[in-house]
Each structure stands twice: as structure tokens, then as C-alpha cells.
Design a protein around this motif. Structure first.
Motif, PDB file in Angstrom:
ATOM      1  N   MET A   1     -49.938 -10.823  -9.830  1.00 11.63           N
ATOM      2  CA  MET A   1     -49.787 -11.563  -8.570  1.00 11.63           C
ATOM      3  C   MET A   1     -50.317 -10.749  -7.398  1.00 11.63           C
ATOM      4  O   MET A   1     -51.104 -11.206  -6.591  1.00 11.63           O
ATOM      5  CB  MET A   1     -48.285 -11.871  -8.350  1.00 11.63           C
ATOM      6  N   ASN A   2     -49.856  -9.471  -7.388  1.00 10.99           N
ATOM      7  CA  ASN A   2     -50.346  -8.590  -6.349  1.00 10.99           C
ATOM      8  C   ASN A   2     -51.868  -8.457  -6.398  1.00 10.99           C
ATOM      9  O   ASN A   2     -52.536  -8.417  -5.371  1.00 10.99           O
ATOM     10  CB  ASN A   2     -49.708  -7.207  -6.540  1.00 10.99           C
ATOM     11  N   LEU A   3     -52.369  -8.439  -7.641  1.00  8.46           N
ATOM     12  CA  LEU A   3     -53.807  -8.325  -7.851  1.00  8.46           C
ATOM     13  C   LEU A   3     -54.527  -9.509  -7.212  1.00  8.46           C
ATOM     14  O   LEU A   3     -55.543  -9.369  -6.548  1.00  8.46           O
ATOM     15  CB  LEU A   3     -54.068  -8.284  -9.355  1.00  8.46           C
TER      16      LEU A   3
ATOM     17  N   LEU B   1     -53.416 -11.405  -4.812  1.00  6.11           N
ATOM     18  CA  LEU B   1     -53.318 -11.302  -3.359  1.00  6.11           C
ATOM     19  C   LEU B   1     -54.380 -10.342  -2.826  1.00  6.11           C
ATOM     20  O   LEU B   1     -55.056 -10.617  -1.836  1.00  6.11           O
ATOM     21  CB  LEU B   1     -51.935 -10.792  -2.953  1.00  6.11           C
ATOM     22  N   GLN B   2     -54.520  -9.238  -3.544  1.00  5.76           N
ATOM     23  CA  GLN B   2     -55.533  -8.250  -3.181  1.00  5.76           C
ATOM     24  C   GLN B   2     -56.923  -8.905  -3.160  1.00  5.76           C
ATOM     25  O   GLN B   2     -57.692  -8.770  -2.214  1.00  5.76           O
ATOM     26  CB  GLN B   2     -55.497  -7.113  -4.207  1.00  5.76           C
TER      27      GLN B   2
ATOM     28  N   THR C   1     -52.340  -0.657   4.285  1.00  6.61           N
ATOM     29  CA  THR C   1     -51.562  -1.231   3.191  1.00  6.61           C
ATOM     30  C   THR C   1     -50.458  -2.121   3.745  1.00  6.61           C
ATOM     31  O   THR C   1     -49.605  -1.670   4.505  1.00  6.61           O
ATOM     32  CB  THR C   1     -50.941  -0.128   2.320  1.00  6.61           C
TER      33      THR C   1
ATOM     34  N   GLY D   1     -47.688  -4.722   2.341  1.00  4.36           N
ATOM     35  CA  GLY D   1     -46.980  -5.337   1.210  1.00  4.36           C
ATOM     36  C   GLY D   1     -47.704  -5.129  -0.116  1.00  4.36           C
ATOM     37  O   GLY D   1     -47.856  -6.058  -0.898  1.00  4.36           O
ATOM     38  N   GLY D   2     -48.182  -3.925  -0.343  1.00  4.51           N
ATOM     39  CA  GLY D   2     -48.813  -3.624  -1.624  1.00  4.51           C
ATOM     40  C   GLY D   2     -50.284  -4.011  -1.697  1.00  4.51           C
ATOM     41  O   GLY D   2     -50.944  -3.763  -2.693  1.00  4.51           O
ATOM     42  N   VAL D   3     -50.807  -4.649  -0.641  1.00  2.37           N
ATOM     43  CA  VAL D   3     -52.217  -5.025  -0.641  1.00  2.37           C
ATOM     44  C   VAL D   3     -52.992  -4.004   0.192  1.00  2.37           C
ATOM     45  O   VAL D   3     -52.649  -3.745   1.339  1.00  2.37           O
ATOM     46  CB  VAL D   3     -52.411  -6.438  -0.043  1.00  2.37           C
ATOM     47  N   HIS D   4     -54.010  -3.417  -0.448  1.00  2.00           N
ATOM     48  CA  HIS D   4     -54.806  -2.418   0.268  1.00  2.00           C
ATOM     49  C   HIS D   4     -56.003  -3.066   0.941  1.00  2.00           C
ATOM     50  O   HIS D   4     -56.810  -3.715   0.285  1.00  2.00           O
ATOM     51  CB  HIS D   4     -55.301  -1.342  -0.706  1.00  2.00           C
TER      52      HIS D   4
ATOM     53  N   THR E   1     -60.117  -9.817 -11.211  1.00  2.00           N
ATOM     54  CA  THR E   1     -59.616 -10.266 -12.509  1.00  2.00           C
ATOM     55  C   THR E   1     -60.626 -10.047 -13.637  1.00  2.00           C
ATOM     56  O   THR E   1     -60.227  -9.795 -14.773  1.00  2.00           O
ATOM     57  CB  THR E   1     -59.245 -11.761 -12.472  1.00  2.00           C
TER      58      THR E   1
END
Lengths: 329, 243, 292
Positions: free
Chosen positions: C1-3, C5-6, C132, C134-137, C258
Motif C-alpha cells: 500500500m505504501n509502495l 502511495l509512493q 518524508t 507518512g512513509g512516502v519519500h 510495482t
């Protein structure tokens, strides 16, 4: 004058056949083979570009696919080289039909965009599919004539490319005299009008596209067998496609021998540049500038200057009127 | 017998209705005129019939066969030929080559036949002779005068042997002598059994030549009948004068 | 999910840049019905000029803009008036592609001769860090690129909508004959349209120099990407191109995180082909497109 121009093609053909025995060294045989290869490819390109006016900058995709197809069949499946060459060309033609159905739906500039996209996409796929193609390190294809030394191999391929050129020229000539050819030319002039006269323009264009791809794929396959090493960045380069376009335009796209003449000028010039200037990028600039000049000042090519002058826009209306009176209703 | 029938044919461009539910019937073997003020949708109607553009709604039937949304070349094969408003020929092909473009059916053997296929060339010369331009067969079409190009366009259409011929302003931009010639040609061709639909602004020509006149206004027929009846129809006057 | 969003965030950021890079192409097509294949080559010309300004004078890459923007504007006017305007109108579409293709080759050859074929890059200390949330760089260089692109596009739209020149330009795009009838000098306007298009290339080139290493043949990849964007958006529609740019940027970003980079680029061509099959006039406008 007329007899002279009639006699010219057999004379040139004779000279071409004798060429490898007339030149002093194998380098010139090599350069000759390269020139004939480009002539064959430009003539094939002109099966589409000259008749229909659809300028493809993506024909190196078919060159590259033909080359890789042949190379892969020979190396991975141990198929005899002649069979590999033909099967690969056939597969590329089928592929071209598929691409053509999508591509010829759009006209003019959009078509050029699609053709550029095609070659970029093939380049990416072949480089990305490492397990099959060897990726950017390239593919090594064993020589079909391991007993011949390098010079003799150049000689063999000179004649193979010459045969391909003859085949491409014969096809162009045959199409130019057929009703099919008239339909293709009508597409170039006014596509909607052609369609309204019952010409199935879509099918015509796809056929011309595929036919043109077939011969380019054969050239690619021969190239793979000749050079023995394939670099995806080179065989799928847009530069190869633009060479076909430049040669055809320079010589004259409306003429059977136009692309051949263009190739005879551009290919040796390219080789000369390579020797004179070494491996620099300036040859790109030279190619680019010549293309700009041809497009601006000579879009009909060299041969258009020598061909039969047309009657001129001076057919008087009166004669038609007078004749109208004379025709019994 | 009905030649062509449209049912509720409609087409809009960016919200403007160019053809608005047009229901029209053409009788076989007649010269039909299609008149109407500028922008009344006549040319769009032509383009809809010949498949050059696709209708938003409605049907086109030719000899009781549904040809709606067929591609233009299939409609041509069905037997409908057309000319264009501003005459269109293939400028950089010779007159004879122009004539040999027309395809009546897609047959491989025919397509691979030489351009100088004897029977076809004879047919082409026949039509050029009837137009009075057979002496120009080797000239490039762009070198012809406008009038000659109009005749060439008509001849090329006839090469496809259409049974229904649509003429878009045949008299536009040509001199009176040629108009007379075109009128008599159309009459002859009609006498040989071809049906015509003619869009024209030249009222003398329409009234003198047509058996049946259809009047378009705002994308649909508002009146039709023999020329004399249409001429006196108050609705027609209104449409033209914009009262 | 984080991926995902990234990928989405990166996609939006690069999509903004794509919108700027493609806007010039839409302008050229609008004013002259020309597909300017040399646009990406000019982008990299600007990138190299930025590189030179940065390495020889030690200036911030964005300080190259006061030099490159007017220079490119003038070049654009010159290309239109001296070259493209000379082409015969009946075969404009094809011949202009070949002409600008020749220009692209010319530029690539010159770049290769002067700068050699090896990679160059402009790296600024401030552009190498990332933000960064919320975990998104989010790399700063991408953020900068996005904002530069957004501001430039806003200026461009403001010029097109508010200014007199913009009105003449839009009139010329919509109906050349009518524009001429109401007294607009369409030839001159078309020249300026090209100038503005190339000026966007100057800005785009500087941004590209900041975010990615480049070499003379880099422009080929961009031809394909940008062409896909303007076809999907509808040829000649500046707004359509901007929307398509963001859409394709997001698709690219998602596939990038992905699958891999190759497929991310291939997605552009997939969208190009799908658009042509389903709706050749593009998805966001471009009533002009199907004929060109």
C-alpha cells in the motif's frame, strides 16, 4: 536520349554484378554490400512511403526484429540459416499487419509519431528481455559460412543483398503498374476521395505496410547473419529508419530508382565520413542538415528534375469546349 | 421502387444539429434535386449517406439493405457514387490513372491486374469520350482546367458503375456552356437507368433538370414534390427568405 | 500500500513536469499543425547550456534561465519563420516532421561533438535530500521540478488567456482564416507561438538537468513519451496534454514501483496505441486531431 535511359538500368545492373571483381580490396566489397543493403531497405521503405505518402520513421523496428528473429532462431533453435531468415521475415510481416491495423488508422503526423513509438518500444523490449535476447550486451550469431574468410563472406553477402534489392525493385515496379498501385497513389493524393471511389483504403495501407516490412525484415536477417553480432541500440536505432527516409527523399519517392540513387549517394558518404572524421557524432549533424535541405529545397528528389516534363498548367479550356460541341450528345 | 431511404437520420457537431431526423425517400430512376439555404445540412446529409461521417441516430437503407455505418468503400461497392462540392481529383496522377482508381469489388486478381488492363482502359476511354476529355488522358489532373477536372471527377465516379449518383453542386464554378453540357449528360445517364441526387444552388438548373425536388431547412426536409409545386410552396419561400 | 502511495506521489510530481515538457508540443501543433519532433532535442540543448553555465560560472542552474529563455524564444521564432513557413502547405504534416527530425539530428550531433557522448549531470546539494511524509519519500529535486513546471504552466495559461497576444494566438489556433480576417497577423503570431513553445523547452531543460543525468541521445526516449502524452490528450489541446501528462505520470509511477523501469516506459506506448485504436482524436479535446 531515350535509348540512353533505356540502356542505363541493364548497364548499372551489369556493373553491380561485376563490382566485387572490379574493386581492389575487400573493404570496398564490404562498403558495397552495405550500400546495397541500404538501397534494398530504402526501396522497401518506398513501397509504403512512395506510394501512399505515409512516412514511417519506424522501419528500423522491422529491421531489428528481422535481425533478432533470424539470430535467435539460429542460435537458440539450431534452425538452418535460410529457414531462419524466411521464418523470421514471415513472423515480422504478420506482426506488421497487426501494427499496421492500428497505425494506419491515423494520418499524417500522427502516423509518424506512431512509427517512432514503435521503434522505441521494440528497442526497450529487446533490451529489457535479457534472458532471451542477451539485453544490451547483444546477441552473437554464428556465421553461416564458417569456411569462408572475412573478405569472401563480404562477397557472398554483397550478392545476397543485391538479390534482395532486385526483389524489392521488382515488387515496386509490379505494384506501380497494378490497379493496387493506382489505389495506393490515390491514397497519397486524397484518401477520402479514394475511399469514396470504392478503394478499401485501410486494407490497401496495411498491405503496403506489411509488404514493405517484409523486405526490411529480410535485410535485417541478412544483416544479422553477415555481422554476426547484434547490438539492440544500433539495430533498433531511429537513425537506420531515417537513413531509409533520407535516401528515398533525396533520390525521389515517386521513382522506381529514386531510393537506390539516394542510397548510392548517402551510404558511401556516410562511410567516407566515418573514415575521414572517425567515430564522432558529427555525422548525425551532417545527416540532419542534408535532410533539412532536401525537405526545404528538393522534396521531390533528384530524379524529379530529370523526369519527363509535364505538359504545364496550360491546357486551354477552349479546346475542351470546342470538343464538347463536337461530341454528339 | 425505392432507391435510397433514410429514416430519422441525425448528426450534430459540437451541439449544433446539422442534420436533424431527416427522413427522405428517393425513387429509382429519377433525377432528384436537393435544395435549401446555406447551412441547411445538405452536404452533411451527403456525407452521412456515403459513410464519410457516422450518424448519431437513424438509418440509411439502399434498395432495402441497411448500409448505416458501413465504410465509404463498401457503400461505393453497393452502387452509390458521389462527387464533391469543390471538385476533387488526384492532382498528381494522369487522367487515365484517375480513371483506373475506382474499385467495384475487392478481388485479388483484379487488383494485381496491370494498370493498362485492356478492358478497363477501354471502359475508361469510353467515359472520357463521353465527357469529351479523352484527348487529355496522359495529362496530369492538376494541369486540367476546373471545368475539365469536374468532368474528370464525374467520369471517374462512373467508372465504378454506380446505380445511384450523388452530385454535390455540379454547376458550381463552371461556365454556362459547360452547365448545359452537364445537364444533358445527367439526362442521358438517367435515361440509361441511373438514379441521381443533386445538391445545387443554381435554381434554373435544378428546376429544369429534376423530376423531384426535396427542400432542406435546418437539417430536415420541409417540402418536396415536382419542381413546379415546390417553387410555389410558401414554406420554401419562408426558408429561403428567412421570414 | 505504501509502495502504491509512493508511486502515486512520484507520478503526480513527474506528471507535472511532463505537462510542462508537452505544452510546447501542443502549442506548435495548435498554431502550425506541426509535430515538432525536435522539441526534446531542444530540451537537452537547454540542459547542456545549463550544465555549462553551472560548471563554468558556478551558478545555480536556475540562473541560466535569464539567458536560455530569451535565446530559445528567438530560436523558436527563427525556426518557424525561416524553416517551417517555407514548407508547401499541401504536405505540411509529413514534411514538417521530417524537417524537425533533421533539426533534432543536427542538435544531437552537435551536442555529441561538443560535450562527448558520456553522461553529464547537474547536482545541487539542496536537490539531493528528500521529504518524508507518512512513509512516502519525496525527493526534493522532484518537488522543485513539479513547482517550477506548475508555475511556468500557470504563467503560460495566464499569457494565453489574459494577454492580447494570447488571444490572437488562441484565435489563430482555432480558426486561422477567421483570425486573419479580423486583422490578426497570423504569420507573426505563429512565429511567436513557436517562440513561446521553445521558451518552455528552455525551462524544461533546466529542470531536466537538475533531476536526471543526460547524454546527447537522451532526447529519443522523450520524443516517444511526449508524443504519447499529446496524442492521448488530443493533439493541439494544451489543457488536454496537461491532463494526459499527469495521468501518464501516475501510471508510470505506479508501474515503476510495482514492475520495473522498462515496463513503466512501455506504458506510454501502450496508452498511445490504445488511444489511437479507441479514440484517435484523443481523450481530452482535440477536435482537430483526426486529420493530422
Amino acid at each position: 536520349m531515350r535509348i540512353a535511359s533505356r540502356g542505363l538500368p541493364p548497364l548499372v545492373a551489369g556493373l553491380a554484378i561485376a563490382y566485387p571483381f572490379l574493386v581492389p580490396n575487400y573493404y570496398l566489397v564490404y562498403a558495397g554490400a552495405l550500400t546495397v543493403m541500404y538501397a534494398a531497405m530504402a526501396t522497401s521503405w518506398n513501397l509504403l512511403g512512395g506510394f501512399t505518402g505515409y512516412v514511417s520513421l519506424g522501419h528500423s523496428a522491422f529491421f531489428g526484429l528481422g535481425a533478432y528473429g533470424t539470430g535467435l532462431l539460429v542460435t537458440r533453435m539450431d534452425v538452418p540459416w535460410v529457414v531462419a531468415l524466411l521464418v523470421s521475415a514471415l513472423l515480422v510481416t504478420v506482426f506488421a499487419v497487426g501494427v499496421g491495423i492500428a497505425a494506419v488508422r491515423v494520418r499524417g503526423a500522427s502516423f509518424v509519431i506512431v512509427s517512432i513509438a514503435l521503434v522505441s518500444m521494440m528497442n526497450l523490449i529487446v533490451q529489457g528481455w535479457r534472458s532471451l535476447t542477451g539485453g544490451s550486451t547483444g546477441l552473437q550469431v554464428p556465421s553461416p559460412f564458417p569456411d569462408l574468410h572475412r573478405g569472401e563472406t563480404h562477397m557472398v553477402f554483397f550478392y545476397l543483398f543485391l538479390a534482395l534489392l532486385a526483389l524489392a525493385l521488382a515488387s515496386w515496379w509490379y505494384v506501380s503498374r497494378s490497379r493496387f498501385g493506382a489505389g495506393l497513389r490515390a491514397i497519397r493524393e486524397d484518401e477520402d476521395k479514394a475511399e469514396s471511389l470504392g478503394v478499401p483504403t485501410g486494407a490497401y495501407k496495411v498491405t503496403a505496410f506489411a509488404l514493405s516490412a517484409l523486405f526490411v525484415a529480410l535485410a535485417g536477417g541478412l544483416y544479422a547473419l553477415w555481422f554476426g553480432s547484434l547490438d539492440p541500440i544500433f539495430v533498433f536505432s531511429i537513425l537506420i529508419a531515417s537513413s531509409m527516409v533520407l535516401m528515398s527523399l533525396l533520390g525521389g519517392v515517386r521513382h522506381l530508382f529514386g531510393p537506390l540513387l539516394g542510397a548510392l549517394i548517402v551510404a558511401p558518404a556516410g562511410e567516407y565520413f566515418l573514415i575521414a572524421l572517425g567515430e564522432t557524432q558529427i555525422h548525425l549533424t551532417a545527416t540532419g542538415l542534408v535532410l533539412v535541405l532536401v525537405v526545404l529545397f528538393m522534396p521531390d528528389g533528384i530524379l524529379a528534375r530529370f523526369s519527363r516534363r509535364r505538359a504545364g498548367p496550360s491546357i486551354p479550356d477552349e479546346t475542351a469546349e470546342q470538343r464538347l460541341q463536337g461530341v454528339a450528345p | 421502387m425505392t432507391s435510397l431511404r433514410t429514416e430519422g437520420l441525425s448528426k450534430s457537431f459540437g451541439g449544433v444539429l446539422a442534420v436533424d431526423g431527416a427522413t427522405v425517400e428517393l425513387r429509382e430512376g429519377k433525377i432528384n434535386g436537393l435544395i435549401g439555404p446555406n447551412g441547411s445540412g445538405k452536404t452533411t446529409f451527403f456525407n452521412l449517406i456515403t459513410g464519410m461521417i457516422r450518424p448519431d441516430a437513424g438509418r440509411v437503407l439502399y434498395r432495402d439493405r441497411d448500409i448505416t455505418r458501413h465504410s465509404p468503400h463498401r457503400i461505393a461497392h453497393a452502387g452509390i457514387g458521389r462527387t464533391f462540392q469543390l471538385c476533387r481529383v488526384f492532382p498528381r496522377m494522369t487522367v487515365l490513372e484517375n480513371m483506373l482508381v475506382a474499385v467495384r469489388r475487392t478481388r485479388l486478381r483484379e487488383l494485381l491486374a496491370g494498370l493498362r488492363d485492356k478492358g478497363e482502359v477501354e471502359r475508361a476511354r469510353h467515359w472520357l469520350r463521353r465527357m469529351g476529355i479523352e484527348h487529355l488522358e496522359d495529362a496530369e489532373a492538376r494541369d486540367l482546367s476546373y471545368g475539365q477536372q469536374k468532368l474528370l471527377e464525374l467520369a471517374a465516379v462512373l467508372m465504378a458503375e454506380p446505380e445511384l449518383v450523388l452530385l454535390d453542386e455540379p454547376a458550381g464554378g463552371v461556365n454556362p456552356a459547360l452547365i448545359d453540357r452537364i445537364v444533358s449528360l445527367v439526362r442521358d445517364l438517367n435515361a440509361e437507368g441511373r438514379t441521381f441526387l443533386v445538391v445545387e444552388h443554381n435554381m434554373d438548373m435544378v428546376m429544369g433538370m429534376c423530376d423531384h425536388v426535396i427542400v432542406f431547412d435546418r437539417g430536415a426536409p420541409i417540402a418536396e414534390g415536382p419542381p413546379s409545386a415546390v417553387r410555389d410552396d410558401p414554406k420554401v419561400l419562408e426558408a429561403y427568405l428567412g421570414v | 500500500m505504501n509502495l502504491l502511495l509512493q508511486g502515486l506521489a512520484l507520478g503526480v510530481l513527474t506528471g507535472g513536469l511532463y505537462a510542462l515538457l508537452a505544452s510546447g508540443l501542443s502549442l506548435y501543433f495548435g498554431v502550425m499543425r506541426v509535430v515538432m519532433v525536435a522539441h526534446p532535442a531542444f530540451l537537452f540543448l537547454a540542459a547542456y547550456l545549463t550544465y555549462t553555465v553551472h560548471t563554468t560560472l558556478g551558478l545555480d542552474p536556475f540562473l541560466a534561465l535569464p539567458l536560455t529563455v530569451p535565446l530559445f524564444f528567438a530560436l523558436g521564432v527563427a525556426v518557424q519563420r525561416l524553416l517551417i513557413a517555407r514548407l508547401a502547405p499541401e504536405n505540411m504534416a509529413m514534411m514538417s516532421v521530417l524537417l524537425t527530425f533533421g533539426i533534432a539530428l543536427t542538435i544531437e550531433g552537435l551536442l555529441g561533438t561538443f560535450y562527448t557522448g558520456s553522461y553529464k549531470s547537474v547536482s545541487m546539494e539542496y536537490a539531493t535530500r528528500s521529504l518524508t511524509i507518512g512513509g512516502v519519500h519525496l525527493p526534493y529535486d522532484k518537488i522543485i521540478a513539479f513547482w517550477v513546471a506548475a508555475i511556468t504552466l500557470l504563467v503560460l495559461f495566464a499569457v494565453l488567456i489574459k494577454s492580447r497576444f494570447g488571444q490572437s494566438l488562441r484565435a489563430t489556433i482555432q480558426h486561422r482564416e477567421a483570425a486573419r480576417l479580423v486583422g490578426i497577423q497570423t504569420e507573426r503570431v505563429a512565429g511567436y507561438g513557436f517562440g513561446v513553445g521553445l521558451a518552455t523547452a528552455a525551462v524544461g531543460g533546466t529542470v531536466l538537468a537538475l533531476i536526471t543525468p543526460f547524454f546527447p541521445a537522451s532526447h529519443w526516449v522523450w520524443i516517444g513519451k511526449l508524443m504519447a502524452i499529446i496524442v492521448v490528450g488530443g493533439l493541439g489541446s494544451v489543457v488536454g496534454a496537461a491532463l494526459a501528462a499527469v495521468l501518464l505520470g501516475v501510471v508510470e509511477g505506479l508501474v515503476l514501483v510495482t514492475v520495473d523501469a522498462t515496463w513503466a516506459t512501455i506504458m506510454f506506448y501502450v496508452f498511445l496505441f490504445l488511444t489511437l485504436l479507441a479514440r484517435p482524436q484523443g481523450f481530452f479535446g482535440g477536435r482537430l486531431a483526426h486529420r493530422f
